[in-house]
Structure formats: C-alpha cells, structure tokens
Design a protein around this motif. Structure first.
Motif, short mmCIF file in Angstrom:
data_model
loop_
_atom_site.label_atom_id
_atom_site.label_comp_id
_atom_site.label_asym_id
_atom_site.label_seq_id
_atom_site.Cartn_x
_atom_site.Cartn_y
_atom_site.Cartn_z
N UNK A 136 14.30 7.86 5.15
CA UNK A 136 14.87 8.73 6.34
C UNK A 136 16.50 8.32 6.71
N UNK A 137 17.67 10.04 7.37
CA UNK A 137 19.25 9.06 7.39
C UNK A 137 19.17 7.31 7.53
N UNK A 138 18.67 7.16 8.68
CA UNK A 138 18.57 5.72 8.79
C UNK A 138 19.10 4.96 7.71
N UNK A 139 17.80 4.88 7.15
CA UNK A 139 17.62 4.13 5.94
C UNK A 139 18.64 4.19 4.68
N UNK A 140 18.89 5.03 4.43
CA UNK A 140 19.64 5.28 3.26
C UNK A 140 21.46 5.02 3.74
N UNK A 141 21.02 5.56 5.12
CA UNK A 141 22.75 5.49 5.59
C UNK A 141 22.96 3.53 4.93
N UNK A 142 22.05 2.96 6.09
CA UNK A 142 22.25 1.52 6.18
C UNK A 142 22.59 0.66 4.74
N UNK A 143 21.12 1.20 3.67
CA UNK A 143 21.48 0.62 2.60
C UNK A 143 22.98 1.39 1.51
N UNK A 195 4.85 3.74 7.61
CA UNK A 195 5.33 2.42 7.81
C UNK A 195 7.11 2.38 7.00
N UNK A 196 7.38 1.93 8.89
CA UNK A 196 8.68 2.34 8.21
C UNK A 196 9.82 0.86 7.13
N UNK A 197 8.38 0.37 6.69
CA UNK A 197 8.73 -1.36 6.58
C UNK A 197 8.61 -0.90 4.75
N UNK A 198 7.97 -0.05 4.55
CA UNK A 198 7.74 0.67 3.44
C UNK A 198 8.41 1.65 3.07
N UNK A 199 9.03 2.49 3.27
CA UNK A 199 10.01 3.28 2.94
C UNK A 199 11.30 2.22 2.54
N UNK A 235 0.88 -1.08 -0.01
CA UNK A 235 -0.21 0.28 0.33
C UNK A 235 0.24 1.60 -0.20
N UNK A 236 2.30 1.29 0.75
CA UNK A 236 3.22 2.26 1.04
C UNK A 236 4.52 2.99 0.73
N UNK A 237 4.30 1.42 -0.40
CA UNK A 237 5.62 1.53 -0.88
C UNK A 237 6.11 2.64 -2.12
N UNK A 238 5.35 3.86 -2.19
CA UNK A 238 5.30 4.65 -3.01
C UNK A 238 5.17 5.94 -2.27
N UNK A 239 4.99 5.84 -0.81
CA UNK A 239 4.44 7.16 -0.12
C UNK A 239 6.19 7.88 0.16
N UNK A 240 6.26 9.03 0.10
CA UNK A 240 7.68 9.43 0.03
C UNK A 240 7.79 10.09 1.27
N UNK A 241 8.85 11.01 2.26
CA UNK A 241 8.59 11.93 3.80
C UNK A 241 8.01 12.56 3.06
N UNK A 242 8.63 13.53 2.22
CA UNK A 242 8.36 14.81 1.95
C UNK A 242 6.94 14.64 1.40
N UNK A 243 6.07 13.70 1.25
CA UNK A 243 4.38 14.10 0.77
C UNK A 243 4.08 14.03 -0.30
N UNK A 244 5.28 13.85 -1.83
CA UNK A 244 5.48 13.50 -3.07
C UNK A 244 4.65 12.42 -3.29
N UNK A 245 4.64 11.31 -2.70
CA UNK A 245 4.29 10.22 -2.77
C UNK A 245 2.66 9.54 -3.17
#
Length: 324
Positions: free
Chosen positions: A259-266, A220-224, A199-209
């Motif tokens: 989010x920064x934590x997810x980007x850094x982990x990637x 949800x963090x899983x979707x991000x 449901x949420x995998x195309x949503x984005x932090x800034x609300x543009x999804x």
C-alpha cells in the motif's frame, strides 16, 4: 568508517572498523586490525562479502545511524535460540524474545535514523537470524512513522523477528509461512497477530503472493509492513543491490505489492545513501556521505578533493549522479 565489498579491501590503506565473528559468534578478528590475505580468504569461504573499514576518505564517519554490533548480536542470539527450540519442537524462549523486542523498541524510539547492518558482513550460518533482526528494525521504523503505539509495535516486532521461523521445519519456500504460523500460534504469551505476520509476509496486494494468494484487505497491515521490509533487506543483503536502487524498486511496487501509506513511510525514513557511501556528483566530483541530517534522501557529503562538507538538503542544485 564505511561499508565496502570484500573484494575492494586494500591492506595498505584500510583497517577493520568492526570486528569479524565466525559462525559460532566467536571473535575472529578485532577492529583496528588490517586483514592478512589468509584471513581474507577464510572470510570469503565463510560467506562474508561486505566489510566495515576505516580509511583516509572515511575518517570521522561513525556510522552511528547503525545498530551497534553488540546489541545486534544479542538480539540475533534470541532469534537463534528460538529457531533451535522450534526445530526441536520445544517451547520458544519467549522472555528472551520479549526482552530483545523491548531493546529494539527503545533504540527505534530514541533515534531519528536507525539502519540495519547488512547480513553480508556475517558468516553464512548467522545470516538467517540477522535477517530477522534487520526486518524487525526496518518494520519498526515504518510503524513509528505510521503512529503505532507501543503494544502494536511489540506485536509487529515479535512477528518480524520470527517471520521465517517456519524454515526450520520445511525446506519448501512456499510452505514456510504456514509452518511458521503453526509454531507461533502455539505460544500463548504471543499475540496471534505475530503469527499472522509469519503466515502472510509473502502475500501481496495484487494477489500474486503466497501461500494463499491473498489480496488487498485480506492481508493484515502488519504482514505487509514485514513483507516490504523483508523484500528490501533481501535486496541489499542477499542480492547486493545498493540502497538507492533498492528504494527505487520499492517505489515501483507502490499500490502493486504494497500500500501507498507503507511505501511512503518506508521511503521517508530509510536513506538512499547511508553514511560511508562513496558517490559521484553530476559535476564529476567524487564525494562521500558523512551523515543524514534533515532529509533522508539528501544527506550531508564531503567533497573528496577539497574536504568541503555540503548539505544536499540545503543545496538542491547539487545532485548525486551515481555511487562509485
């Protein structure tokens, strides 16, 4: 062995290092064969744009960092059967999906690096299923870096494998996330969180999804995690953007889309230059990446002119200029 664009294939100096399958997953051409021009033309018609080859400069490179072809194809078949069931409005093959998830989890847990095979190595008809597998692999590596336990990783992997399943019932891009959620929420054996990934995998932090324009903590963090992996996989497989450029594009989305934590982990767990990548150093010398050792972004290379192997992690003054 190494990955090359199909238009760079040279029959005189290269052989296939991985088999080629048709759209029905039937073997078209086995490994260790050269490709006749007629077969090459057929592969192009099938939508294959990347080959795994072996030649003189890639000798000794195993690509062991990538999921092996039989395991990849087996998990793809699980996704394929799930899509077919959804299209026919039948129950999903949950035991098969969970078995595939367990296999992916085991692979991710035992390997320090696990790279997806680009879907561009496959016939067009197989790519949607391979995409789901690749997104799950990438997402599990983020989850591993974030310290997820086995249960959380399982729910994440299920949602990632099936994140695009809504596309079997709608051709409207902005409708498939909700359609996928509607399919997955009916499966009582699956966590509702797996459905929310779809449901949420195309949503984005800034609300543009899309589809709902959610932002920040509403997602949800899983979707991000799935969304970032989906974005990267589309960049390298569909748009043929080199991994190092795709990673730069991911970093540009830090605290904008993800989010920064997810980007850094990637970024800390996905290499910029996978083994088999041919590069040019700032000295002008050409080299090939032979393995990932102690640093994801500083691989071990082999200088082509001298065959000398150098760890870039141990030689910070040696810098890659570009891919060649």
């Amino acid at each position: 062995m190494r990955l090359i664009p199909i238009n760079q294939y040279d029959e005189r100096s290269m052989v296939l290092a991985q088999p080629i399958f048709d759209s029905k997953r039937r073997l078209l051409l086995g490994a260790n064969h050269s490709i006749h021009p007629k077969y090459l033309e057929r592969m192009v018609q099938m939508g294959i744009s990347t080959l795994v080859v072996e030649d003189a400069i890639s000798k000794g490179i195993t690509l062991e960092e990538m999921l092996d072809m039989p395991a990849w194809m087996d998990v793809m078949e699980s996704v394929h059967l799930a899509y077919e069931a959804a299209a026919s409005m039948k129950p999903l093959p949950i035991p098969m999906i969970l078995k595939s998830v367990a296999e992916l989890l085991a692979e991710v847990q035992r390997r320090p690096v696990l790279l997806p095979m680009p879907t561009s190595t496959l016939a067009e008809e197989l790519r949607p299923y391979a995409h789901g597998v690749n997104v799950a692999l990438l997402s599990l590596q983020i989850a591993k870096a974030l310290g997820y336990n086995q249960l959380k990783m399982k729910d994440l992997a299920v949602g990632c494998l099936l994140h695009d399943i809504g596309k079997v019932v709608t051709s409207e891009e902005k409708e498939h996330p909700e359609a996928g959620f509607s399919i997955l929420r009916k499966e009582r054996e699956l966590s509702l969180l797996s459905g929310h990934i779809a449901y949420q995998h195309h949503e984005r932090l800034d609300g543009t999804g899309y589809p709902r324009g959610l932002s920040q903590k509403q997602i949800h963090e899983y979707a991000l995690i799935c969304g970032l992996s989906d974005y990267y996989e589309n960049l390298i497989s569909n748009l043929n953007i080199p991994p190092h450029e795709a990673l730069e594009m991911i970093m540009a989305q830090n605290e904008v889309a993800f989010p920064m934590a997810i980007v850094n982990a990637f970024v800390q767990n996905i290499p910029s230059y996978p083994p088999g990548t041919k590069v040019r150093l700032y000295t002008g010398e050409e080299a090939i990446v032979i393995k990932i050792s102690s640093h994801m972004q500083r691989p071990v290379i082999r200088i082509l002119s001298t065959q000398k192997e150098i760890s870039l992690a141990e030689n910070p003054s040696i810098v890659i200029a570009n891919v060649c």
